[in-house]
Write a protein that holds these residues in place. Sequence first.
Motif, PDB file in Angstrom:
ATOM      1  N   PRO A 254       0.735  -1.237   0.134  1.00  0.00           N
ATOM      2  CA  PRO A 254      -0.129  -0.223   0.079  1.00  0.00           C
ATOM      3  C   PRO A 254       0.819   1.315  -0.102  1.00  0.00           C
ATOM      4  O   PRO A 254       0.562   2.322  -0.587  1.00  0.00           O
ATOM      5  CB  PRO A 254      -0.760  -0.070   1.319  1.00  0.00           C
ATOM      6  CG  PRO A 254      -1.107  -1.665   1.382  1.00  0.00           C
ATOM      7  CD  PRO A 254       0.302  -2.248   1.195  1.00  0.00           C
ATOM      8  N   ALA A 255       2.023   1.241   0.831  1.00  0.00           N
ATOM      9  CA  ALA A 255       2.679   2.569   0.829  1.00  0.00           C
ATOM     10  C   ALA A 255       3.365   2.834  -0.498  1.00  0.00           C
ATOM     11  O   ALA A 255       3.406   3.887  -0.983  1.00  0.00           O
ATOM     12  CB  ALA A 255       3.831   2.327   1.813  1.00  0.00           C
ATOM     13  N   SER A 256       3.996   1.515  -1.320  1.00  0.00           N
ATOM     14  CA  SER A 256       4.392   2.107  -2.509  1.00  0.00           C
ATOM     15  C   SER A 256       3.451   2.501  -3.642  1.00  0.00           C
ATOM     16  O   SER A 256       3.711   3.459  -4.350  1.00  0.00           O
ATOM     17  CB  SER A 256       5.116   0.805  -2.987  1.00  0.00           C
ATOM     18  OG  SER A 256       6.197   0.414  -2.386  1.00  0.00           O
ATOM     19  N   ASP A 257       2.215   1.884  -3.556  1.00  0.00           N
ATOM     20  CA  ASP A 257       0.984   2.223  -4.309  1.00  0.00           C
ATOM     21  C   ASP A 257       0.748   3.731  -4.160  1.00  0.00           C
ATOM     22  O   ASP A 257       0.382   4.494  -5.014  1.00  0.00           O
ATOM     23  CB  ASP A 257      -0.140   1.296  -4.143  1.00  0.00           C
ATOM     24  CG  ASP A 257      -1.081   1.488  -4.887  1.00  0.00           C
ATOM     25  OD1 ASP A 257      -1.098   1.230  -6.081  1.00  0.00           O
ATOM     26  OD2 ASP A 257      -2.369   2.097  -4.429  1.00  0.00           O
ATOM     27  N   ALA A 258       0.580   4.144  -2.800  1.00  0.00           N
ATOM     28  CA  ALA A 258       0.004   5.491  -2.432  1.00  0.00           C
ATOM     29  C   ALA A 258       1.272   6.450  -2.949  1.00  0.00           C
ATOM     30  O   ALA A 258       0.954   7.726  -3.465  1.00  0.00           O
ATOM     31  CB  ALA A 258      -0.198   5.840  -1.057  1.00  0.00           C
ATOM     32  N   ALA A 259       2.430   6.054  -2.738  1.00  0.00           N
ATOM     33  CA  ALA A 259       3.416   6.884  -3.327  1.00  0.00           C
ATOM     34  C   ALA A 259       3.488   7.233  -4.980  1.00  0.00           C
ATOM     35  O   ALA A 259       3.558   8.385  -5.015  1.00  0.00           O
ATOM     36  CB  ALA A 259       4.897   6.415  -2.848  1.00  0.00           C
ATOM     37  N   LEU A 260       3.293   6.329  -5.522  1.00  0.00           N
ATOM     38  CA  LEU A 260       3.074   6.552  -6.806  1.00  0.00           C
ATOM     39  C   LEU A 260       2.065   7.190  -7.351  1.00  0.00           C
ATOM     40  O   LEU A 260       2.124   8.124  -8.286  1.00  0.00           O
ATOM     41  CB  LEU A 260       3.085   4.948  -7.551  1.00  0.00           C
ATOM     42  CG  LEU A 260       4.411   4.151  -7.616  1.00  0.00           C
ATOM     43  CD1 LEU A 260       4.281   2.910  -8.103  1.00  0.00           C
ATOM     44  CD2 LEU A 260       5.398   4.686  -8.262  1.00  0.00           C
ATOM     45  N   TRP A 261       0.832   7.007  -6.774  1.00  0.00           N
ATOM     46  CA  TRP A 261      -0.322   7.767  -7.187  1.00  0.00           C
ATOM     47  C   TRP A 261      -0.285   9.123  -6.557  1.00  0.00           C
ATOM     48  O   TRP A 261      -0.538  10.187  -7.438  1.00  0.00           O
ATOM     49  CB  TRP A 261      -1.604   7.238  -6.605  1.00  0.00           C
ATOM     50  CG  TRP A 261      -2.337   5.922  -7.097  1.00  0.00           C
ATOM     51  CD1 TRP A 261      -1.929   4.718  -6.601  1.00  0.00           C
ATOM     52  CD2 TRP A 261      -2.947   6.239  -8.337  1.00  0.00           C
ATOM     53  NE1 TRP A 261      -2.223   3.829  -7.764  1.00  0.00           N
ATOM     54  CE2 TRP A 261      -3.091   4.803  -8.520  1.00  0.00           C
ATOM     55  CE3 TRP A 261      -3.493   7.167  -9.060  1.00  0.00           C
ATOM     56  CZ2 TRP A 261      -3.752   4.450  -9.961  1.00  0.00           C
ATOM     57  CZ3 TRP A 261      -4.132   6.769 -10.017  1.00  0.00           C
ATOM     58  CH2 TRP A 261      -4.306   5.511 -10.626  1.00  0.00           C
ATOM     59  N   GLY A 262       0.558   9.614  -5.520  1.00  0.00           N
ATOM     60  CA  GLY A 262       0.786  10.792  -5.077  1.00  0.00           C
ATOM     61  C   GLY A 262       1.869  11.584  -6.139  1.00  0.00           C
ATOM     62  O   GLY A 262       1.484  12.825  -6.392  1.00  0.00           O
ATOM     63  N   PHE A 263       2.588  10.861  -6.625  1.00  0.00           N
ATOM     64  CA  PHE A 263       3.702  11.507  -7.512  1.00  0.00           C
ATOM     65  C   PHE A 263       2.860  11.663  -8.729  1.00  0.00           C
ATOM     66  O   PHE A 263       3.099  13.047  -9.294  1.00  0.00           O
ATOM     67  CB  PHE A 263       4.599  10.469  -7.739  1.00  0.00           C
ATOM     68  CG  PHE A 263       5.421  10.619  -9.211  1.00  0.00           C
ATOM     69  CD1 PHE A 263       6.526  11.856  -8.952  1.00  0.00           C
ATOM     70  CD2 PHE A 263       5.063  10.131 -10.217  1.00  0.00           C
ATOM     71  CE1 PHE A 263       7.185  12.158 -10.185  1.00  0.00           C
ATOM     72  CE2 PHE A 263       5.891  10.544 -11.417  1.00  0.00           C
ATOM     73  CZ  PHE A 263       6.953  11.451 -11.529  1.00  0.00           C
ATOM     74  N   ALA A 283      -7.269   1.025  -4.942  1.00  0.00           N
ATOM     75  CA  ALA A 283      -6.899   1.734  -3.740  1.00  0.00           C
ATOM     76  C   ALA A 283      -6.944   3.216  -3.832  1.00  0.00           C
ATOM     77  O   ALA A 283      -7.421   3.842  -2.964  1.00  0.00           O
ATOM     78  CB  ALA A 283      -5.757   1.292  -3.041  1.00  0.00           C
ATOM     79  N   TRP A 284      -6.636   3.605  -4.891  1.00  0.00           N
ATOM     80  CA  TRP A 284      -6.482   5.391  -4.948  1.00  0.00           C
ATOM     81  C   TRP A 284      -7.955   5.962  -4.694  1.00  0.00           C
ATOM     82  O   TRP A 284      -8.103   7.121  -4.170  1.00  0.00           O
ATOM     83  CB  TRP A 284      -5.970   5.762  -6.160  1.00  0.00           C
ATOM     84  CG  TRP A 284      -6.888   5.620  -7.445  1.00  0.00           C
ATOM     85  CD1 TRP A 284      -6.804   4.508  -8.331  1.00  0.00           C
ATOM     86  CD2 TRP A 284      -8.148   6.480  -7.884  1.00  0.00           C
ATOM     87  NE1 TRP A 284      -7.927   4.519  -9.222  1.00  0.00           N
ATOM     88  CE2 TRP A 284      -8.576   5.540  -9.102  1.00  0.00           C
ATOM     89  CE3 TRP A 284      -8.648   7.332  -7.460  1.00  0.00           C
ATOM     90  CZ2 TRP A 284      -9.710   5.970  -9.789  1.00  0.00           C
ATOM     91  CZ3 TRP A 284      -9.794   7.990  -8.023  1.00  0.00           C
ATOM     92  CH2 TRP A 284     -10.272   7.337  -9.340  1.00  0.00           C
ATOM     93  N   GLN A 285      -8.751   5.392  -5.043  1.00  0.00           N
ATOM     94  CA  GLN A 285     -10.510   5.570  -4.718  1.00  0.00           C
ATOM     95  C   GLN A 285     -10.779   6.138  -3.273  1.00  0.00           C
ATOM     96  O   GLN A 285     -11.488   6.865  -2.875  1.00  0.00           O
ATOM     97  CB  GLN A 285     -11.553   4.937  -5.047  1.00  0.00           C
ATOM     98  CG  GLN A 285     -11.350   4.333  -6.656  1.00  0.00           C
ATOM     99  CD  GLN A 285     -12.193   2.993  -6.875  1.00  0.00           C
ATOM    100  OE1 GLN A 285     -13.358   3.222  -7.254  1.00  0.00           O
ATOM    101  NE2 GLN A 285     -11.682   2.056  -6.924  1.00  0.00           N
TER     102      GLN A 285
END
Length: 413
Positions: A254-263, A283-285
């Motif tokens: 989840p942390a890597s996923d969130a970091a990529l979406w945030g970028f 998960a971004w939703q």
Amino acid sequence: MATEHGTGPRVLRPEEWDRWYENLVRAFGGGPGSPEERELDRSLTEFDRTLAVWDGDVCVGTAGAFGFRMTVPGGALVPAAGVTMVSVAATHRRRGVLTSMMRRQLDDVRGWGEPLAVLTASEPAIYGRFGYGAATYRLGAEIDTSRVTLARPAGTDDVRLRYAAPADVLDECEAVYAALVPRRPGMLARQPGWERVGLNDPESRRGGASPLQCVLAERDGAVTGYARYRTRLGWGASGHDGTVTLEELAALDPASDAALWGFLCGIDLMSTLTVRGRPVDDAWQYLVSDIRRCRPTLRDDCHLRLVDVGAALQARTYQAPVDVVLEVEDAFCPWNTGRWRLSGDTKGASCGRTEEAADLALSVRELGTAYLGGVSLLSLARAGLVRELRPGALAEASVAFGSPVAPWLPHGF
């Protein structure tokens, strides 16, 4: 089988590929494409699994079937024919060309011992009569990144992001993808050569955007995710109005996923993130501050057919114990028609012919729709497409067939 005009389907010969491909491109209304795209398509063609229909020396019908392996509920990889490049010349419509190709193809798939056939439909109405049902859906969005913020779950600040040339980090990205394949029904194990598809970057596909870019996510020195994307700079009366288009994103945690979406949502001079073809439970939703300003959209994606009902139902597991007799109707592949007793749970399943009284009645199309766990049998029953013959059987089977993770087809073919 012969069509009304010309010969029936036969296996394509390598020396015929150019004429075959030209008919395919014309049927889909496209131009010739780039030499790189043409070369890639030819390199991926499996000639012994590719069909052509000819009227004299003119190709009037095309169809192929890639030899894929697809994840099913429970994590097993099951052989699945990836039906592709299906076309009929406009001069030969309504003459039995498509039906003859579908007939030959499904006979071949059965002979190859592949229990599933899957496709993405340019026109979904076409394939239902051949037993295909929409088994997965894909999520799209137009995220207003000037007004939407993302939450950062624990560990996100520990993720390091770095730019990389897409081709230079292909192996690292493919390793991330491969690790995710058994986690979600509908995903395809990459066959040799298919890793090139994600790098296909002809200028004709960019629509004025940048060449393909890539950013990696890393934790403790290991690659834990990646995103491939394009940017297109734009300016309006109020200033910058650029667009980021996401091509592919994969992450192991989840942390890597969130970091990529945030970028992706924070790239300078960009105000929109265009998202296509994502899982419906992405998960971004649940991290965005305002889902309405993301304008989510939903559409069908993978259409699935059970070529061998018994083998297909036995290949997956079931999230609750189930013991049910299914009365299956399959006019196009009559070897599936009849009663099948399915018994299974989270550890495995068995499925075979039976003379016992049926508990549920449905067609092979509805069985394909429910197979990956993304559409419930109960929902299909509410539409009048599944009939309950034993009280309680519908609820039992509907729960068992479900999947805790939404099925998803990661790329087209």
